[in-house]
Motif scaffolding. Structure first.
Motif, short mmCIF file in Angstrom:
data_model
loop_
_atom_site.label_atom_id
_atom_site.label_comp_id
_atom_site.label_asym_id
_atom_site.label_seq_id
_atom_site.Cartn_x
_atom_site.Cartn_y
_atom_site.Cartn_z
N PHE A 12 0.84 -1.19 0.00
CA PHE A 12 0.00 0.00 0.00
C PHE A 12 0.88 1.25 0.00
O PHE A 12 2.10 1.19 0.21
N LYS A 13 0.23 2.39 -0.19
CA LYS A 13 0.88 3.69 -0.09
C LYS A 13 0.00 4.62 0.74
O LYS A 13 -1.22 4.49 0.78
N GLY A 14 0.62 5.55 1.39
CA GLY A 14 -0.03 6.76 1.87
C GLY A 14 -1.15 6.64 2.86
O GLY A 14 -2.20 7.25 2.66
N PHE A 61 2.52 6.73 6.74
CA PHE A 61 3.18 6.01 5.65
C PHE A 61 3.11 6.86 4.38
O PHE A 61 2.03 7.34 4.01
N PRO A 62 4.22 7.08 3.69
CA PRO A 62 4.29 8.07 2.61
C PRO A 62 3.54 7.65 1.35
O PRO A 62 3.38 6.46 1.05
N ASP A 63 3.08 8.66 0.59
CA ASP A 63 2.39 8.45 -0.68
C ASP A 63 3.33 8.03 -1.79
O ASP A 63 2.91 7.39 -2.76
N ALA A 107 -8.62 6.36 2.48
CA ALA A 107 -7.37 6.98 2.93
C ALA A 107 -6.15 6.15 2.58
O ALA A 107 -5.02 6.62 2.66
N VAL A 108 -6.38 4.88 2.19
CA VAL A 108 -5.26 4.00 1.82
C VAL A 108 -5.15 3.98 0.30
O VAL A 108 -6.13 3.73 -0.40
N HIS A 109 -3.97 4.24 -0.21
CA HIS A 109 -3.77 4.33 -1.65
C HIS A 109 -3.11 3.07 -2.19
O HIS A 109 -2.27 2.45 -1.52
N ASP A 110 -3.48 2.70 -3.40
CA ASP A 110 -2.83 1.61 -4.13
C ASP A 110 -2.73 0.33 -3.29
O ASP A 110 -1.68 -0.32 -3.22
N LEU A 111 -3.84 -0.04 -2.68
CA LEU A 111 -3.85 -1.23 -1.85
C LEU A 111 -3.88 -2.48 -2.72
O LEU A 111 -4.76 -2.65 -3.56
N ARG A 116 11.10 10.94 6.50
CA ARG A 116 10.38 10.62 5.25
C ARG A 116 9.06 9.91 5.52
O ARG A 116 8.29 9.67 4.59
N GLY A 117 8.80 9.56 6.76
CA GLY A 117 7.57 8.85 7.10
C GLY A 117 7.88 7.49 7.70
O GLY A 117 9.02 7.17 8.02
N SER A 118 6.86 6.67 7.82
CA SER A 118 7.01 5.34 8.43
C SER A 118 7.34 4.29 7.37
O SER A 118 6.94 4.40 6.21
#
Length: 553
Positions: free
Chosen positions: A7-9, A13-15, A60-64, A338-340
């Motif tokens: 997943f992304k974003g 967790f970064p996009d 809210a979860v991208h590209d799962l 940079r995020g998690s």
């Protein structure tokens, strides 16, 4: 359950970077600092498997995406319903070649409903196969199967309290509904009360013993002000009963875990469903020994019942409980500028990095559960082998016990006592055993004062000390192992006080300079049968094994 989730974003967790939870197993431990993203990772896992969570979090979860291993159920009747497709006869048989391969799907929306579709996958060639366009139907088949999956959660903040009688049947992640759930299973005829009064009680004792043992669990009404509430009572063996709400948080945590694992699958809303669990910070208010027993119980239960559990934790106890187990993973969640991100822990160095991240010092852990002190590295080879052939040892070096070397004459600098002049063995680890060569030339010879002192100190501390019955540890080696290794005949057993380098000189002239390689070579021919009568070897190894068991109990 999937093998991987991508997943992304989501939240921290970064996009712009794919986060992967790889090689998912029955028990999956997610460890990291506060606010690193552990709970967020549970949200994503729940979103990927549970329709209700999907509706709540998926926007809210991208590209799962998810990866699973294809089995015959996943293929279902999609291909077997055709006698031929194009130039392929019996396509159901044709696609069996894909069973066991990874299949990657995107998890997305059609309106508000979860939908699976084929995802690009560089590792397989489904879409380019002659049946490429039919693989989209496999994704749809998965989607229908997933409608029967739910995600159950226990939050870090939880409690069990007396409750007003309710006709609703639920158990929330914070523990609300627990008392009513127990009440219904005990009092309602459509439920089997033995699930609470016998099964849950027995499993509770499995985890809580030896500190606590209960002989009865009941639910009764109490007055609280003007309200009439239902309260759970436990009767401790040999003592009076007491209210669960007045008990410690650790006991309530164990009860909540058991309610989720044992009772919820039989409740009205979950019967027949596939349940995946997410438990947060179970170690809160649990003694380390109770943590170990609870983690071991969850691990064994997950395998026996083929379920999947995700545990978030800050506890270094969990690292030792799950590290190296075949059906367990440890994931390290790290948050930086940079995020998690998530890293799967595969080796000892990664494990040490987690301890550093949690600010756990070696002195906090006392490292391995126990130390076996031996003179040198060849002794380690013999002792490990003897533990295996005589005791079938299940314990792992570096985790359950560790070897340390005292190097012959250096022994005079060690002690188990607190003194400025000598090094204290117990500051290395409070659990210790020692193996010492007697160096006796005959039966009447005495051992030196250093060895006498060390042995007595170990015995005074109720620790295991093994003084070899022969001159050195090599005097335990059976003649048959030597003859088989060096392809010779007629060799007598090495005498109890015989100097082993002279005994072995005729078949191995370089023994003294090659003691470790010799030990590895000779142990391949040492068996329980040819060694069990060698002096006191078998009895001493069994005593050492009992000591290791004590360290790990």
């Amino acid at each position: 359950m999937y093998t991987d989730i991508h997943f992304k974003g989501y939240k921290s967790f970064p996009d712009n970077r794919v986060t992967t939870l790889a090689n998912i197993k029955h028990c999956n431990v997610i460890i990291g600092k506060n606010n690193s993203g552990k709970s967020s990772l549970l949200d994503v896992i729940a979103t990927s498997v549970d329709e209700n969570y999907f509706k709540r979090y998926s926007r809210a979860v991208h590209d799962l995406e998810a990866v699973f291993t294809i089995d015959s159920d996943a293929l279902g009747s999609i291909f077997s319903q055709y006698s031929s497709i194009g130039n392929i006869n019996q396509p159901g048989e044709y696609v069996k070649r894909y069973i066991g391969q990874p299949y990657r799907v995107s998890i997305d929306h059609i309106g508000t409903k979860k939908q699976f579709s084929m995802a690009e996958n560089e590792n397989t060639n489904f879409t380019s196969s002659p049946l490429g366009r039919y693989w989209e139907n496999v994704a749809n088949n998965i989607s229908r199967q997933e409608e029967n999956t739910v995600f159950r959660r226990i939050s870090a903040e939880r409690n069990i309290s007396p409750e007003i009688e309710s006709q609703d049947e639920f158990l929330l992640e914070d523990g609300q509904g627990a008392s009513n759930l127990i009440r219904k299973f005990i009092n309602y005829s459509r439920y089997d009360e033995s699930l609470i009064e016998h099964t849950l009680l027995c499993e509770l004792n499995t985890i809580m013993k030896p500190e606590l043992e209960f002989e009865e669990i009941k639910i009764q009404q109490i007055n609280q002000g003007e309200e009439l509430l239902w309260e759970v009572f436990l009767r401790e063996k040999g003592y009076n009963r007491y209210a669960l709400s007045q008990s410690g948080s650790g006991l309530k945590t164990v009860v909540l875990v058991l309610l989720n694992l044992l009772i919820i699958p039989h409740s009205t809303g979950h019967s027949g469903k596939t349940i995946i669990y997410g438990f947060e910070e179970l170690e809160n208010n649990l003694h380390p020994a109770l943590q170990r027993r609870l983690f071991d119980y969850i691990y064994t239960f997950s395998i026996r019942n083929n379920i999947y559990v995700f545990l978030t934790t800050h506890s270094h106890i969990a690292i030792n409980a799950f590290f190296g187990k075949e059906e367990a993973n440890i994931y390290h969640v790290v948050k930086d500028s940079r995020g998690s991100g998530v890293k799967k822990i595969d080796n000892y160095i990664d494990k040490v990095e987690i301890l550093d991240d949690l600010d756990v010092k070696a002195s906090d852990l006392l490292q391995s559960n126990g130390i076996i002190w031996v003179e040198g590295p060849s002794d380690r080879v013999y002792v490990k082998h003897w533990l295996k052939i005589f005791c079938g040892s299940k314990y792992i070096e570096g985790k359950d016990y560790q070897f340390m070397y005292y190097g012959g004459r250096l022994l005079s600098h060690y002690s188990t006592e607190q003194t400025e002049d000598l090094l204290n063995i117990l500051t290395t680890n409070r659990n210790a055993a020692i193996i010492i060569d007697s160096d006796k030339w005959n039966r009447q010879a005495s051992i030196n004062e250093t060895k006498k002192r060390i042995i007595q100190e170990f015995l005074d501390h109720k620790m295991f000390a093994w003084l070899t019955k022969g001159k050195e540890i090599e005097n335990y080696i059976p003649a048959s192992a030597v003859m088989e290794t060096f392809d010779c005949e007629g060799l007598k057993e090495c005498g109890q006080y015989e100097l082993f380098p002279i005994y072995i000189e005729k078949v191995c002239s370089n023994f003294t300079s090659q003691k470790v390689s010799f030990a590895h070579r000779i142990t391949a021919k040492i068996t329980a049968d040819n060694s069990k009568s060698r002096l006191d070897l078998k009895s001493q190894v069994e005593k050492l094994y009992e000591q290791i068991q004590t360290w790990n109990s």
